[in-house]
Design a protein around this motif. Structure first.
Motif, mmCIF file in Angstrom:
data_model
loop_
_atom_site.group_PDB
_atom_site.id
_atom_site.type_symbol
_atom_site.label_atom_id
_atom_site.label_comp_id
_atom_site.label_asym_id
_atom_site.label_seq_id
_atom_site.Cartn_x
_atom_site.Cartn_y
_atom_site.Cartn_z
ATOM 1 N N LYS A 1 0.836 -1.213 0.000
ATOM 2 C CA LYS A 1 0.000 0.000 0.000
ATOM 3 C C LYS A 1 0.862 1.250 0.000
ATOM 4 O O LYS A 1 0.533 2.236 -0.669
ATOM 5 C CB LYS A 1 -0.918 -0.009 1.225
ATOM 6 C CG LYS A 1 -2.086 -0.971 1.111
ATOM 7 C CD LYS A 1 -3.066 -0.775 2.269
ATOM 8 C CE LYS A 1 -3.725 0.593 2.212
ATOM 9 N NZ LYS A 1 -4.738 0.770 3.279
ATOM 10 N N ASP A 2 1.993 1.206 0.712
ATOM 11 C CA ASP A 2 2.926 2.339 0.717
ATOM 12 C C ASP A 2 3.803 2.220 -0.534
ATOM 13 O O ASP A 2 4.621 1.325 -0.668
ATOM 14 C CB ASP A 2 3.790 2.291 1.976
ATOM 15 C CG ASP A 2 4.689 3.520 2.099
ATOM 16 O OD1 ASP A 2 4.729 4.332 1.137
ATOM 17 O OD2 ASP A 2 5.358 3.646 3.132
ATOM 18 N N ARG A 3 3.608 3.151 -1.453
ATOM 19 C CA ARG A 3 4.314 3.044 -2.740
ATOM 20 C C ARG A 3 5.828 3.133 -2.573
ATOM 21 O O ARG A 3 6.577 2.628 -3.409
ATOM 22 C CB ARG A 3 3.824 4.117 -3.710
ATOM 23 C CG ARG A 3 4.261 5.533 -3.364
ATOM 24 C CD ARG A 3 3.678 6.513 -4.364
ATOM 25 N NE ARG A 3 4.184 7.866 -4.160
ATOM 26 C CZ ARG A 3 5.263 8.367 -4.743
ATOM 27 N NH1 ARG A 3 5.963 7.608 -5.570
ATOM 28 N NH2 ARG A 3 5.650 9.597 -4.500
ATOM 29 N N ARG A 4 6.286 3.763 -1.487
ATOM 30 C CA ARG A 4 7.736 3.882 -1.267
ATOM 31 C C ARG A 4 8.372 2.546 -0.928
ATOM 32 O O ARG A 4 9.587 2.384 -1.041
ATOM 33 C CB ARG A 4 7.997 4.898 -0.156
ATOM 34 C CG ARG A 4 7.616 6.329 -0.522
ATOM 35 C CD ARG A 4 7.670 7.241 0.681
ATOM 36 N NE ARG A 4 6.708 6.832 1.714
ATOM 37 C CZ ARG A 4 6.526 7.477 2.852
ATOM 38 N NH1 ARG A 4 7.249 8.573 3.106
ATOM 39 N NH2 ARG A 4 5.638 7.055 3.728
ATOM 40 N N ARG A 5 7.573 1.572 -0.473
ATOM 41 C CA ARG A 5 8.084 0.257 -0.113
ATOM 42 C C ARG A 5 7.955 -0.744 -1.258
ATOM 43 O O ARG A 5 8.384 -1.890 -1.142
ATOM 44 C CB ARG A 5 7.346 -0.274 1.110
ATOM 45 C CG ARG A 5 7.550 0.563 2.357
ATOM 46 C CD ARG A 5 6.717 0.024 3.503
ATOM 47 N NE ARG A 5 7.020 -1.389 3.755
ATOM 48 C CZ ARG A 5 6.287 -2.174 4.544
ATOM 49 N NH1 ARG A 5 5.211 -1.690 5.136
ATOM 50 N NH2 ARG A 5 6.636 -3.433 4.720
ATOM 51 N N ARG A 6 7.334 -0.329 -2.355
ATOM 52 C CA ARG A 6 7.174 -1.254 -3.480
ATOM 53 C C ARG A 6 8.501 -1.479 -4.201
ATOM 54 O O ARG A 6 9.399 -0.629 -4.185
ATOM 55 C CB ARG A 6 6.153 -0.705 -4.486
ATOM 56 C CG ARG A 6 4.732 -0.857 -4.045
ATOM 57 C CD ARG A 6 3.775 -0.274 -5.070
ATOM 58 N NE ARG A 6 2.568 0.229 -4.390
ATOM 59 C CZ ARG A 6 1.824 1.222 -4.815
ATOM 60 N NH1 ARG A 6 2.158 1.857 -5.953
ATOM 61 N NH2 ARG A 6 0.765 1.600 -4.124
ATOM 62 N N PHE A 7 8.566 -2.605 -4.846
ATOM 63 C CA PHE A 7 9.718 -2.886 -5.697
ATOM 64 C C PHE A 7 9.753 -1.920 -6.870
ATOM 65 O O PHE A 7 8.712 -1.422 -7.323
ATOM 66 C CB PHE A 7 9.653 -4.312 -6.258
ATOM 67 C CG PHE A 7 9.872 -5.394 -5.237
ATOM 68 C CD1 PHE A 7 10.651 -5.164 -4.117
ATOM 69 C CD2 PHE A 7 9.293 -6.650 -5.388
ATOM 70 C CE1 PHE A 7 10.865 -6.161 -3.183
ATOM 71 C CE2 PHE A 7 9.494 -7.655 -4.465
ATOM 72 C CZ PHE A 7 10.287 -7.401 -3.353
ATOM 73 N N THR A 8 10.948 -1.644 -7.345
ATOM 74 C CA THR A 8 11.092 -1.005 -8.652
ATOM 75 C C THR A 8 11.181 -2.101 -9.706
ATOM 76 O O THR A 8 11.318 -3.290 -9.395
ATOM 77 C CB THR A 8 12.358 -0.136 -8.697
ATOM 78 O OG1 THR A 8 13.513 -0.988 -8.561
ATOM 79 C CG2 THR A 8 12.355 0.898 -7.593
ATOM 80 N N ALA A 9 11.134 -1.700 -10.975
ATOM 81 C CA ALA A 9 11.252 -2.694 -12.045
ATOM 82 C C ALA A 9 12.620 -3.370 -11.996
ATOM 83 O O ALA A 9 12.746 -4.567 -12.252
ATOM 84 C CB ALA A 9 11.029 -2.028 -13.403
ATOM 85 N N GLY A 10 13.634 -2.594 -11.627
ATOM 86 C CA GLY A 10 14.959 -3.194 -11.482
ATOM 87 C C GLY A 10 15.014 -4.219 -10.362
ATOM 88 O O GLY A 10 15.670 -5.257 -10.482
ATOM 89 N N ASP A 11 14.301 -3.915 -9.231
ATOM 90 C CA ASP A 11 14.230 -4.882 -8.132
ATOM 91 C C ASP A 11 13.553 -6.171 -8.583
ATOM 92 O O ASP A 11 13.959 -7.272 -8.198
ATOM 93 C CB ASP A 11 13.465 -4.288 -6.949
ATOM 94 C CG ASP A 11 14.173 -3.093 -6.328
ATOM 95 O OD1 ASP A 11 15.427 -3.032 -6.446
ATOM 96 O OD2 ASP A 11 13.498 -2.234 -5.739
ATOM 97 N N LEU A 12 12.508 -6.031 -9.376
ATOM 98 C CA LEU A 12 11.795 -7.217 -9.863
ATOM 99 C C LEU A 12 12.714 -8.119 -10.679
ATOM 100 O O LEU A 12 12.669 -9.339 -10.549
ATOM 101 C CB LEU A 12 10.582 -6.796 -10.703
ATOM 102 C CG LEU A 12 9.472 -6.040 -9.988
ATOM 103 C CD1 LEU A 12 8.405 -5.615 -10.976
ATOM 104 C CD2 LEU A 12 8.859 -6.884 -8.881
#
Length: 465
Positions: free
Chosen positions: A265-276
């Motif tokens: 829910k917190d967008r700051r904690r989401r993965f980036t595409a690079g993290d994926l």
């Protein structure tokens, strides 16, 4: 595919929406393209912004992104922008899912390609966000190549005006819109919340990642998140509860962690595409890893067996080499002893024979000289002297032959020593069975030559004796 064309002909209608229609067209250059007609809001600023963004889209080039060819304004309607892209044969991801969960291997294949496409546009300068990632906007070719399409709602990000944020970072870059863009069921909670509270929908690269996670959910379950809910109920549940959970029994822990990293829910904690792209779900395949581990174990076992076999063969070859060297040395020693004995015997017999001949010749010479003095007559004396001279010459010849025989035997002994030395050098350099066999054959040939020389020397000695 060339963007240099003047006119085009509409062939088929591929789809219609609230703001756009898509046609299959053929240009005057003979290329078959897809043309998307976008009706822009009135205003010169809107048109200029749309043209700028369209030019940026034409510059995109990635194997998992639809290739843009050109942009045009519809000559009949001034505020209608036309985007020309490659025409893709295949099906949408939604048609492939068809309400049924996909296998984990398929989810991994499509997720990897979609993550690479998002990573490409999010790392552009300036970054580009799609704003409508969903299973209808993902095309799958017959060879399972994924193409992200429908960039009609995409836009370039602008950095937030915050001194504490990293300039140009996609995490701290947003694009706002008074209109809610995208597909219900794939919209991030921050978009829904800001639209409801402030009247402005705020998009970012993280909103694309949320939509990516919802796409993964639909591949895993067959349905979009909260599929049966009404839009208002969906908005309420997403804003209050967040994204639904994946069933634990159906898929691996790696896939669940991969999905949850996309829908925080917190967008700051989401993965980036690079993290994926660096996540274990895409990097490591458990089912293939088991096969790989089994292959590695089989290979290690084969290597151990080959190592043991090689060690045994090497030990056996070394033992055979040692035995051959010992046998060759023993044979050479025996042959040397035999030749030395025969040489000593030959020298002794030759010396004895030469001494006996000399004594007999001297005795005959003395006897004839005595008789010559007792008898008269010149001719007889001459004959006796001639006979004595002949016998003396014969004795000298025997002595010369004896010396020649001794020299021949010395030469023979030197040849034997040279053969032994060459044999030792060759045997020390033996590394393979083939070389050892050739060395043994050469040794046999050299021994035969020595035996022949010995026979010749013996025959010569017998002749002298």
């Amino acid at each position: 595919m060339s963007g240099q064309f003047g006119s085009w002909e509409q062939l088929d209608c591929l789809g219609c929406g609230g703001q756009a229609r898509v046609f299959k067209v053929r240009t005057d250059q003979g290329d078959v393209l897809a043309a998307k007609y976008l009706d822009l809001p009135p205003g010169e600023e809107t048109a200029a912004s749309a043209v700028t963004e369209a030019k940026l889209l034409v510059g995109l080039c990635h194997r998992n992104i639809v290739q843009f060819a050109a942009t045009r304004f519809d000559p009949a309607v001034g505020q209608r922008l036309i985007l020309f892209t490659e025409f893709i044969e295949g099906q949408t991801l939604r048609c492939i899912i068809n309400g049924q969960p996909l296998e984990q291997a398929k989810i991994r294949t499509y997720s990897l390609q979609l993550a690479e496409a998002l990573n490409y546009i999010h790392t552009r300068r300036p970054p580009v966000i799609h704003r409508d990632v969903n299973c209808n906007n993902v095309m799958i070719r017959p060879d399972d190549t994924l193409k992200l399409i429908d960039f009609g709602l995409s836009t370039c990000l602008q950095p937030l005006e915050d001194a504490s944020s990293a300039c140009g970072s996609t995490v701290n870059s947003t694009a706002s819109s008074r209109h809610q863009l995208g597909t219900v069921g794939f919209l991030a909670p921050e978009i829904l919340y800001r639209k409801e509270k402030l009247g402005v929908a705020q998009y970012s690269a993280q909103s694309d990642i949320w939509a990516f996670g919802c796409t993964v959910y639909q591949m895993a379950t067959g349905q979009a998140p909260y599929y049966s809910s009404q839009p208002a109920v969906y908005i309420y549940r997403v804003v209050k509860q967040g994204a639904p959970q994946l069933p634990k029994a159906a898929y691996s822990e790696e896939l669940r962690q991969f999905y949850h990293g996309c829908v925080c829910k917190d967008r700051r904690r989401r993965f980036t595409a690079g993290d994926l792209l660096q996540h274990n779900f895409l990097l490591y395949r458990p089912e293939e890893l088991r096969e790989l581990r089994q292959l590695v174990q089989d290979y290690q076992r084969q290597c151990a067996e080959q190592t043991q076999l090689h060690a045994r063969e090497k030990q056996q070859a070394a033992e055979r080499k040692r035995k051959r060297i010992a046998s060759a040395n023993a044979e050479a020693t025996r042959e040397r002893h035999r030749l030395q004995i025969r040489l000593a015997m030959a020298q002794k017999v030759a010396k004895k024979a030469a001494g006996k001949r000399r004594r007999e010749a001297a005795q005959r010479a003395r006897e004839r000289a005595r008789r010559s003095r007792m008898q008269s007559g010149t001719d007889e004396d001459v004959d006796l002297l001639a006979t004595a001279a002949a016998e003396a010459d014969e004795a000298a010849t025997v002595e010369q032959l004896t010396r020649d025989l001794a020299a021949a035997m010395d030469t023979f002994r030197r040849d034997l020593l040279a053969v032994e030395l060459r044999l030792s050098e060759q045997l020390l350099q033996l590394d393979t069975e083939e070389i050892a066999e050739r060395a043994a054959q050469q040794l046999e040939l050299d021994t035969k030559m020595l035996m022949l020389k010995s026979a010749e020397a013996t025959a010569k000695f017998d002749k002298v004796s």
